[in-house]
Design a protein around this motif. Structure first.
Motif, PDB file in Angstrom:
ATOM      1  N   ARG A 107       0.840  -1.192   0.000  1.00  7.97           N
ATOM      2  CA  ARG A 107       0.000   0.000   0.000  1.00  7.97           C
ATOM      3  C   ARG A 107       0.888   1.260   0.000  1.00  7.97           C
ATOM      4  NH1 ARG A 107      -5.727   0.372  -0.216  1.00  7.97           N
ATOM      5  NH2 ARG A 107      -6.124   2.539   0.224  1.00  7.97           N
ATOM      6  N   THR A 108       1.930   1.235   0.830  1.00 15.43           N
ATOM      7  CA  THR A 108       2.837   2.387   0.891  1.00 15.43           C
ATOM      8  C   THR A 108       3.495   2.608  -0.468  1.00 15.43           C
ATOM      9  OG1 THR A 108       3.232   2.048   3.225  1.00 15.43           O
ATOM     10  CG2 THR A 108       4.879   3.337   2.054  1.00 15.43           C
ATOM     11  N   ARG A 109       3.960   1.527  -1.080  1.00 16.73           N
ATOM     12  CA  ARG A 109       4.587   1.673  -2.397  1.00 16.73           C
ATOM     13  C   ARG A 109       3.623   2.267  -3.408  1.00 16.73           C
ATOM     14  NH1 ARG A 109       8.338  -3.608  -3.752  1.00 16.73           N
ATOM     15  NH2 ARG A 109       8.629  -4.059  -1.562  1.00 16.73           N
ATOM     16  N   GLU A 157       0.814   4.033  -2.880  1.00 17.66           N
ATOM     17  CA  GLU A 157       0.451   5.423  -2.587  1.00 17.66           C
ATOM     18  C   GLU A 157       1.605   6.361  -2.923  1.00 17.66           C
ATOM     19  OE1 GLU A 157      -1.221   5.922   1.325  1.00 17.66           O
ATOM     20  OE2 GLU A 157      -2.798   4.459   0.954  1.00 17.66           O
ATOM     21  N   ALA A 158       2.856   5.920  -2.630  1.00 21.79           N
ATOM     22  CA  ALA A 158       4.013   6.761  -2.955  1.00 21.79           C
ATOM     23  C   ALA A 158       4.126   6.929  -4.474  1.00 21.79           C
ATOM     24  CB  ALA A 158       5.283   6.138  -2.391  1.00 21.79           C
ATOM     25  N   PHE A 159       3.785   5.867  -5.194  1.00 19.58           N
ATOM     26  CA  PHE A 159       3.792   5.930  -6.666  1.00 19.58           C
ATOM     27  C   PHE A 159       2.780   6.977  -7.147  1.00 19.58           C
ATOM     28  CE2 PHE A 159       1.856   3.709 -10.524  1.00 19.58           C
ATOM     29  CZ  PHE A 159       2.832   4.128 -11.417  1.00 19.58           C
ATOM     30  N   GLU A 201       1.632   9.478  -5.404  1.00 20.30           N
ATOM     31  CA  GLU A 201       2.135  10.798  -5.012  1.00 20.30           C
ATOM     32  C   GLU A 201       3.188  11.298  -5.999  1.00 20.30           C
ATOM     33  OE1 GLU A 201       1.445  10.095  -0.197  1.00 20.30           O
ATOM     34  OE2 GLU A 201       3.468  10.108  -0.997  1.00 20.30           O
TER      35      GLU A 201
END
Lengths: 450, 264
Positions: A430-432, A434-436, A438
């Motif tokens: 999920r972090t990857r 969402e960072a993508f 962003e």
């Protein structure tokens, strides 16, 4: 094949199943009409009307399969098997990979593969294979039982695992395995390899005839070939509709709507289905209907779907205005169809099935992805590194690096699986993602940054 | 509502929950830490209240941006932003010309390549397991029977590092057990563990490409043995900003100040 079996099959096909499916469809319409209306999320465009028809077609295919035993010869085939030859001999075809994907989407991957793992098959083995072997060892499929195969037809154009997987099935069901070996094509397809493949196709026909109880008819074969070609060309047009901005459908839709071109290729039902879908998509394009409202970023998906996370991914990307408009995976059933040529049937079948993405070198894949990025105006690429499918996942880091430099696209790679949730970690993924998203929003060039 | 005077960043990490309060000039006026513990939502709320008390406003009036593994659990945030974006912003704030950020936290490690303008150009994160993260070092410190803060000092005493081949926390722990059974001195084991984790992090960093200056952030950057081992492994000097474990929260506070000024 018994007369009673044939009668039962036709009765089911013409009477019982249409009635059952009509009742099911009516029940669903009634439920929709009487249930309190749920407000669709604000990003959602109108759903594809064809989805109902798709559901009916696939339900009918799996239900009819249960009645096919005793009425017609049954072949279990890999997704890249030259099915047109089988159709010409009247085989009912079952695609274990499609069945595996359906089990994955229903979150049944783990339960289905448990018997295979208990029998000693490694967790590192492709999860489609584990689901299928699990089925042969007594796992209960949420899709319902599949008919026992009379023959197994396996093509190595997607991987070598299928060969060992199907050898196991052959042993377990006590039925012959017919192999269509497609040597890996590095650079160009050479004449020797082509002749080797044509020779196999010629040898395969007399092996299948006694199982089919029917002689191979070249004219029938050609008619299936032509229909398969028309269907795949239409599938290509369906995908090409997503070159439009805003896209009238997304790749997540395509992951579902590809089922007929995979499992029912060459059959009239799939040809009619894509006529209908294309008509709907053209109308959506003409009136500017978007699958996702507020489309801001257009993305390319590499590799098979993460079937058990489809819903979550749809929400995450759509609510951020990110629309997947292309995928190397869905494209695989359209990319080589132009090789089909009724004037040189077997040779053209050999070309069509051996020149698919997974049987070719990375240079081909890079160039294909570059073309897709340009023609679909893609801003970002998601690489799904699939625990289950190493041939598809190897080389993704190199492609990612090269594409971000060459095409000025953002890219992200996630570790997951087609159906096995143990190979997926929610938090880090999920972090990857969402960072993508962003970094897509920040919208800077990655070129020259190294 | 008038423009807020204070802006908060809250980094709900897997091990520690961190809070940073900025004033309207962008200066850090307060910082808070709290173990995330088994109830990360409560820890986040406690830090949020500390930040609000320091700012002298009710918690619901404090413009706050949440990041970190538990970001979705933080109540009352203006928005949530990933650690990648926050570490990039925070590191760039403290090391203005930095082009690469290596962050090693409790649950994940990441390498971020920044474009010349400071935005994220590319990033890589560890796989889903704890290999190459602070958690790995925590487990090993526990097995060696030394406090986590002392592990780096211990490693620095070793003349030669012991050979530890695994970066999987579970496998490495069994290796440590065998080494201890063979009477290998614990400083050598500690040094070997540092080498193993650095190899893993370096692979991650090389995947995105190292462009100096390189900022090293996250709680693990407080460990001097890690800084020296990683620096020699990468062949590049590492700049460790003050309070490296707060860089994510600082980045979140910077987002809060930008967001709150856009949304009055």
């Amino acid at each position: 094949m018994s007369t009673a079996g044939i009668v039962r099959y036709h009765l089911a096909k013409e009477v019982t199943l249409p009635l059952m499916l009509a009742a099911d469809s009516a029940r669903r319409s009634l439920r929709r009409a009487t249930r309190p209306k749920r407000t669709p999320p604000d990003w959602a465009g109108p759903p594809l009307a064809c989805a109902d028809r798709l559901r009916t077609i696939m339900a009918r295919h799996y239900l009819l399969a249960r009645h096919a035993a005793g009425a017609m010869p049954i072949a279990w085939v890999t997704s890249g098997a030259p099915v047109e030859i089988l159709r010409a001999m009247g085989f009912y075809t079952v695609y274990p990979e499609n069945h595996g994907a359906l089990c994955g989407a229903r979150m049944a991957g783990l339960d289905m593969s448990a018997p295979a793992e208990n029998a000693g098959f490694s967790q590192d083995l492709c999860s489609y294979a584990r689901i299928d072997l699990g089925l042969s060892l007594g796992a209960r499929s949420p899709i319902g039982p599949l008919p026992r195969p009379d023959v197994l037809v396996c093509s190595t154009n997607i991987c070598q695992t299928v060969l060992y997987w199907y050898k196991q099935l052959s042993h377990r069901y006590g039925v012959p395995l017919v192999l269509f070996d497609t040597p890996f094509v590095a650079d160009e397809l050479d004449e020797g390899t082509l002749a080797y493949m044509v020779g196999q196709l010629e040898a395969l026909i007399p092996r299948l005839e006694p199982i089919a109880g029917k002689a191979f008819n070249a004219r029938t074969f050609e008619s299936y070939l032509l229909r398969a070609q028309r269907t795949s060309l239409m599938w290509g047009e369906v995908l090409a509709s997503m070159t439009t901005r805003p896209a009238p459908m997304t790749i997540f839709d395509a992951f579902a709507h590809m089922a007929p071109v995979v499992s029912l290729r060459g059959l009239p039902v799939s040809e009619r289905y894509y006529e209908l879908l294309l008509k709907e998509l053209r109308a959506r394009v003409a009136s500017g209907i978007a699958a996702v409202k507020g489309e801001r970023h257009r993305l390319l998906w590499d590799n098979i779907a993460v079937w058990f996370k489809l819903g979550d991914f749809i929400r995450l990307f759509s609510q951020n205005g990110c629309v997947f408009v292309a995928a190397t995976y869905t494209n695989a059933w359209a990319e080589t169809v132009h090789y089909l040529d009724p004037a040189k049937p077997l040779e053209s079948v050999a070309r069509t099935y051996s020149l698919v993405i997974l049987n070719r070198d990375l240079k081909h894949r890079m160039e294909l992805m570059e073309r897709m990025i340009r023609s679909y105006c893609v801003d970002g690429v998601l690489f799904h590194s699939t625990r289950s499918c190493k041939p598809y996942s190897v080389g993704q880091y190199d492609i990612q690096r090269a594409l971000s430099r060459k095409c000025n696209v953002k890219a992200v790679l996630i570790d997951a699986d087609t159906t096995d949730p143990r190979s997926y970690a929610e938090g880090p993924t999920r972090t990857r993602l969402e960072a993508f998203i962003e970094s897509l929003d920040a919208g800077t060039s990655t070129q020259g940054a190294a | 509502m008038t423009a807020a005077r204070f802006f908060a960043g809250l980094d709900a990490g897997s091990t520690t929950t961190k809070g940073v309060l900025l004033d309207s000039e962008g200066a850090v006026v307060a910082r808070f830490f709290r173990a995330s513990g088994p109830r990360p939502r409560d820890s986040a709320q406690a830090v949020r209240e500390q930040l609000a008390a320091q700012a002298g406003v009710p918690a619901d009036r404090l413009p706050l941006v949440a990041t970190g593994y538990g970001r979705a659990q933080v109540a009352g945030a203006l928005k949530t932003v990933t650690e990648i974006t926050c570490h990039a912003l925070g590191a760039r704030h403290l090391v203005p010309d930095c082009r690469t950020v290596i962050d090693v936290g409790g649950q994940d490690s990441k390498a971020i390549r920044l474009a010349p303008d400071g935005t994220v150009a590319d990033f890589a994160m560890n796989d889903k397991c704890a290999a190459g993260t602070g958690r790995f070092l925590e487990i090993m410190a526990d097995r060696l029977g030394v406090p986590m803060q002392y592990l780096g000092t211990l490693a620095a005493q070793a003349k030669v590092p012991a050979s530890v081949s695994s970066t999987c926390a579970v496998f490495a722990e069994s290796e440590v057990v065998s080494l201890l059974a063979d009477s290998v001195p614990s400083d050598e084991i500690a040094a070997g563990l540092h080498e193993a984790i650095c190899l893993r992090i370096a692979a991650l960093a090389n995947r995105v490409g190292i462009t100096p200056p390189v900022a090293f952030t996250g709680g693990v950057a407080l460990n001097p043995a890690m800084v020296s081992a990683l620096s020699s492994r990468l062949g590049s000097r590492l700049v460790v900003p003050p309070d490296p474990q707060l860089v994510g929260a600082l980045g979140a506070a910077l987002v809060a100040s930008r967001t709150a000024q856009i949304i009055p």
